[in-house]
Enzyme design. Structure first.
Site, mmCIF file in Angstrom:
data_model
loop_
_atom_site.group_PDB
_atom_site.id
_atom_site.type_symbol
_atom_site.label_atom_id
_atom_site.label_comp_id
_atom_site.label_asym_id
_atom_site.label_seq_id
_atom_site.Cartn_x
_atom_site.Cartn_y
_atom_site.Cartn_z
ATOM 1 N N SER A 2 -3.211 72.019 41.445
ATOM 2 C CA SER A 2 -3.964 70.990 42.335
ATOM 3 C C SER A 2 -3.691 69.540 41.856
ATOM 4 O O SER A 2 -3.729 68.817 42.698
ATOM 5 C CB SER A 2 -5.124 71.490 42.138
ATOM 6 O OG SER A 2 -5.726 71.219 40.660
ATOM 7 N N HIS A 20 -5.802 65.979 30.452
ATOM 8 C CA HIS A 20 -6.475 66.928 29.624
ATOM 9 C C HIS A 20 -7.843 67.059 29.966
ATOM 10 O O HIS A 20 -8.482 66.248 30.076
ATOM 11 C CB HIS A 20 -6.414 66.860 28.030
ATOM 12 C CG HIS A 20 -7.068 67.964 27.313
ATOM 13 N ND1 HIS A 20 -6.279 69.154 27.190
ATOM 14 C CD2 HIS A 20 -8.289 68.025 26.477
ATOM 15 C CE1 HIS A 20 -7.011 70.154 26.262
ATOM 16 N NE2 HIS A 20 -8.280 69.475 26.063
HETATM 17 C C1 GRF Z 1 -6.053 70.781 34.535
HETATM 18 O O1 GRF Z 1 -7.383 70.784 34.459
HETATM 19 C C2 GRF Z 1 -5.384 69.767 33.498
HETATM 20 O O2 GRF Z 1 -6.388 68.769 32.978
HETATM 21 C C3 GRF Z 1 -5.099 70.776 32.465
HETATM 22 O O3 GRF Z 1 -4.542 71.931 33.368
HETATM 23 C C4 GRF Z 1 -4.962 71.981 34.467
HETATM 24 C C5 GRF Z 1 -4.089 71.822 35.551
HETATM 25 O O4 GRF Z 1 -4.629 72.364 36.949
HETATM 26 N N1 GRF Z 1 -3.862 70.182 31.520
HETATM 27 P P1 GRF Z 1 -3.889 72.360 37.849
HETATM 28 O O5 GRF Z 1 -2.827 73.487 37.767
HETATM 29 O O6 GRF Z 1 -3.411 71.055 38.330
HETATM 30 O O7 GRF Z 1 -4.698 72.722 39.311
#
Ligand code: GRF
Length: 207
Positions: free
Chosen positions: A13, A110
Site C-alpha cells: 500500500s 516503521h
Molecule cells: C508498513 O506499516 C510499514 O510501516 C512497515 O510495513 C508496512 C508495509 O505495509 N515497514 P504496505 O505493504 O506498504 O501496505
C-alpha cells in the site's frame, strides 16, 4: 530525474501511495523505476503490474549468503541506474553489500515512534504495552534494526477499544500521507544524512 527503487515484501500500500503521489505531482524530479520484491506471492507485485513498474522478484533462499543475495540485487539496481532505495514493508535487514553502496540514500518507514517498538509487529507491541500514543517513523537506514537517523515522526492516539485492525488503518493513513513527500525531500537533497545525522539543506535559490 532521480530514480528510486522501492523494496517491498507484502501488500504494497505504501508503494502504491508513493506511485500515486508522484503521478499526481507529475514530477519531473523523481520516478519509481524499479520494485524489488523478495516474496514471489506478494500482492505488491500485482500493484506494480497495474502501474507498469519494472519488477525484480528474488528469493533469498536460493542464495547461500546475504552477500550473494544482495550482490544480485545490487547488479539490478546498477543496471537500472537507481539513485535511491525506499524500503516499504521490506521484511529483511539490509546487509553490508547494499548499505555500503547506498548509505545515506536509503529510507525506511516503521509503524511506531522509534526507538519504541522496533522489529516485527510494532502495532501488537504497542497494544500489548498499553501505550496511549503511537505513530510512524521515517528514517535513514543504517546497520541496525529500525535504527538510523530519524527524518519524520507523527502520532496517532490509541483509543480505549482500539483493535489491531483499527490501529493499522490509522497508521497506514498517516504513512501514505507522509512517505511520498518525505521521500521527495530526501531524494532531491533537501534533507540529507551526514555523519549519521539528519541535516536540512537550504537551497541556494531560496536564500
Ligand atoms: C508498513 O506499516 C510499514 O510501516 C512497515 O510495513 C508496512 C508495509 O505495509 N515497514 P504496505 O505493504 O506498504 O501496505
Amino acid at each position: 530525474m532521480k530514480k528510486i527503487a522501492v523494496f517491498a515484501s507484502g501488500s504494497g500500500s505504501n508503494y502504491e501511495a508513493i506511485i500515486e503521489a508522484f503521478h499526481s505531482l507529475d514530477s519531473q524530479q523523481v520516478e519509481v523505476s524499479l520494485l524489488v520484491c523478495d516474496k514471489p506471492q506478494a500482492y505488491v507485485i500485482e500493484r506494480a503490474q497495474k502501474w507498469a513498474t519494472p519488477t525484480f522478484v528474488i528469493s533469498a533462499k536460493e542464495y547461500e549468503s546475504k552477500e550473494a543475495f544482495e550482490t544480485v540485487i545490487l547488479k539490478e539496481l546498477e543496471k537500472a541506474n537507481i539513485d535511491f532505495i525506499v524500503l516499504a514493508g521490506y521484511m529483511r535487514l539490509l546487509g553490508s553489500t547494499l548499505l555500503q553502496a547506498y548509505m545515506g540514500r536509503i529510507l525506511n518507514i516503521h509503524p511506531s515512534l522509534l526507538p519504541a517498538f522496533p522489529g516485527k509487529d510494532a502495532l501488537g507491541q504497542a497494544l500489548e504495552y498499553g501505550v496511549k500514543v503511537t505513530g510512524i517513523t521515517i528514517h535513514f537506514v543504517d546497520e541496525g534494526m529500525d535504527t538510523g537517523p530519524i527524518v519524520l515522526q507523527d502520532t496517532v492516539t490509541i483509543d480505549l477499544h482500539e483493535t489491531k485492525t483499527s490501529l493499522a488503518q490509522k497508521i497506514q493513513k498517516l504513512e501514505h500521507q507522509h512517505y511520498p513527500a518525505t521521500i521527495l525531500q530526501c531524494v532531491t537533497g533537501e534533507i540529507v544524512m551526514e555523519e549519521r545525522k539528519v541535516k536540512w539543506v537550504q537551497k541556494s535559490n531560496e536564500l
